[in-house]
Design a protein around this motif. Structure first.
Motif, PDB file in Angstrom:
ATOM      1  N   LEU A  38       0.695  -1.296  -0.109  1.00 22.73           N
ATOM      2  CA  LEU A  38       0.060  -0.090  -0.060  1.00 22.73           C
ATOM      3  C   LEU A  38       0.659   1.186  -0.031  1.00 22.73           C
ATOM      4  O   LEU A  38       0.676   2.195  -0.644  1.00 22.73           O
ATOM      5  N   LEU A  42       0.958   4.380  -2.640  1.00 17.53           N
ATOM      6  CA  LEU A  42       1.162   6.003  -2.125  1.00 17.53           C
ATOM      7  C   LEU A  42       1.987   6.729  -2.885  1.00 17.53           C
ATOM      8  O   LEU A  42       1.848   7.757  -3.585  1.00 17.53           O
ATOM      9  N   THR A  49       4.796   9.984   2.799  1.00 15.14           N
ATOM     10  CA  THR A  49       4.878   9.394   4.114  1.00 15.14           C
ATOM     11  C   THR A  49       5.564  10.245   4.972  1.00 15.14           C
ATOM     12  O   THR A  49       6.755  10.755   4.592  1.00 15.14           O
ATOM     13  N   LYS A  65      -3.130  12.304   4.473  1.00 10.82           N
ATOM     14  CA  LYS A  65      -4.258  11.598   4.253  1.00 10.82           C
ATOM     15  C   LYS A  65      -4.056  10.447   5.100  1.00 10.82           C
ATOM     16  O   LYS A  65      -2.858   9.577   5.383  1.00 10.82           O
ATOM     17  N   LEU A  67      -4.232   6.403   5.557  1.00  8.64           N
ATOM     18  CA  LEU A  67      -4.233   5.170   4.616  1.00  8.64           C
ATOM     19  C   LEU A  67      -5.098   4.236   5.674  1.00  8.64           C
ATOM     20  O   LEU A  67      -4.683   3.807   6.522  1.00  8.64           O
ATOM     21  N   ARG A  70      -7.732  -0.501   0.734  1.00  7.69           N
ATOM     22  CA  ARG A  70      -8.238  -0.108  -0.910  1.00  7.69           C
ATOM     23  C   ARG A  70      -9.654  -0.715  -0.982  1.00  7.69           C
ATOM     24  O   ARG A  70     -10.047  -1.690   0.125  1.00  7.69           O
ATOM     25  N   LEU A  81      -6.932   3.409  -3.463  1.00  5.01           N
ATOM     26  CA  LEU A  81      -6.523   3.324  -1.796  1.00  5.01           C
ATOM     27  C   LEU A  81      -7.971   4.066  -1.124  1.00  5.01           C
ATOM     28  O   LEU A  81      -8.434   5.052  -1.686  1.00  5.01           O
ATOM     29  N   PHE A  83      -8.902   6.135   1.928  1.00  4.63           N
ATOM     30  CA  PHE A  83      -8.494   7.028   3.271  1.00  4.63           C
ATOM     31  C   PHE A  83      -9.450   7.344   4.047  1.00  4.63           C
ATOM     32  O   PHE A  83     -10.465   7.647   3.456  1.00  4.63           O
ATOM     33  N   GLY A 113      -1.964   4.026   9.813  1.00  2.00           N
ATOM     34  CA  GLY A 113      -2.383   5.001   8.954  1.00  2.00           C
ATOM     35  C   GLY A 113      -1.993   6.477   9.510  1.00  2.00           C
ATOM     36  O   GLY A 113      -1.356   7.489   8.794  1.00  2.00           O
ATOM     37  N   GLN A 116       1.724   6.688   9.619  1.00  2.59           N
ATOM     38  CA  GLN A 116       2.358   7.022   8.190  1.00  2.59           C
ATOM     39  C   GLN A 116       2.393   8.472   7.743  1.00  2.59           C
ATOM     40  O   GLN A 116       2.927   8.755   7.089  1.00  2.59           O
ATOM     41  N   SER A 117       1.225   9.012   7.960  1.00  2.00           N
ATOM     42  CA  SER A 117       0.680  10.372   7.650  1.00  2.00           C
ATOM     43  C   SER A 117       1.207  11.488   8.454  1.00  2.00           C
ATOM     44  O   SER A 117       1.259  12.639   7.844  1.00  2.00           O
TER      45      SER A 117
END
Length: 185
Positions: A38, A42, A49, A65, A67, A70, A81, A83, A113, A116-117
């Protein structure tokens, strides 16, 4: 007989170099999605990220965003994906379901998520595990999981009270900060 007919048709198609028609819909989504796959998607769509492989960095709000995975969009023949809104906008989410329906997996995915963001300076994660040892304990070493809370068992009333006291202090401090910024305009 049917396999012989299919074999003749397949050989004829190959011999005449006939192109297969485009698929009417994409292949089914896999049963499991893996985070590295995934994250690769991105970068393919131009999102970044907060972890660059060696350190955390603050991302601009347009790139933040959360994540989740999907989803299948058969009408548009896509599997984009998924979000959860924008990280900088006030969002609410309710998660409910029967036992073993995937609530902890969704919460774990949501926490990852967020990590990651957002850098640890941009987001803190607080977890209350009211049902016993869940998957959430696997994220307790993320720098986003706040020191004031971490992952707290539902049996640990002292830490729960401490967490809510901390959150009330944070809310008061942010209200003051917001009032100062509004009055200075």
């Amino acid at each position: 007989e049917a396999s012989a007919i299919v074999s003749v048709i397949t050989n004829t198609v190959e011999k005449l170099n006939i192109l297969l028609p485009p698929k009417v819909w994409p292949s089914p989504l896999p049963n499991r999605l893996y985070l590295p796959d995934l994250l690769q998607k991105l970068t393919e769509i131009g999102l970044d990220t907060s972890w660059d492989g060696s350190s955390w960095r603050d991302l601009k709000s347009t790139a933040r965003k959360i994540l989740l995975g999907r989803y299948d969009d058969p009408i548009h023949q896509k599997q984009p994906l998924l979000f959860l809104g924008d990280a900088d906008k006030g969002q609410n989410l309710i998660i409910f379901g029967a036992s073993r329906s995937g609530k902890s997996n969704l919460l774990l995915t949501l926490a990852l998520g967020i990590a990651q963001s957002s850098s640890p300076a941009q987001a803190n994660i607080y977890c209350l595990d009211l049902g016993g040892k869940s998957l959430l304990y696997t994220i307790q070493d993320l720098p986003h999981v706040a020191n004031e809370g971490g992952v707290i068992s539902g049996q640990d009333k002292e830490r729960i009270n401490s967490l809510f006291s901390h959150l009330r202090r944070q809310i008061r401090a942010r209200k003051k900060l917001h009032q100062v910024s509004v009055s200075s305009k």
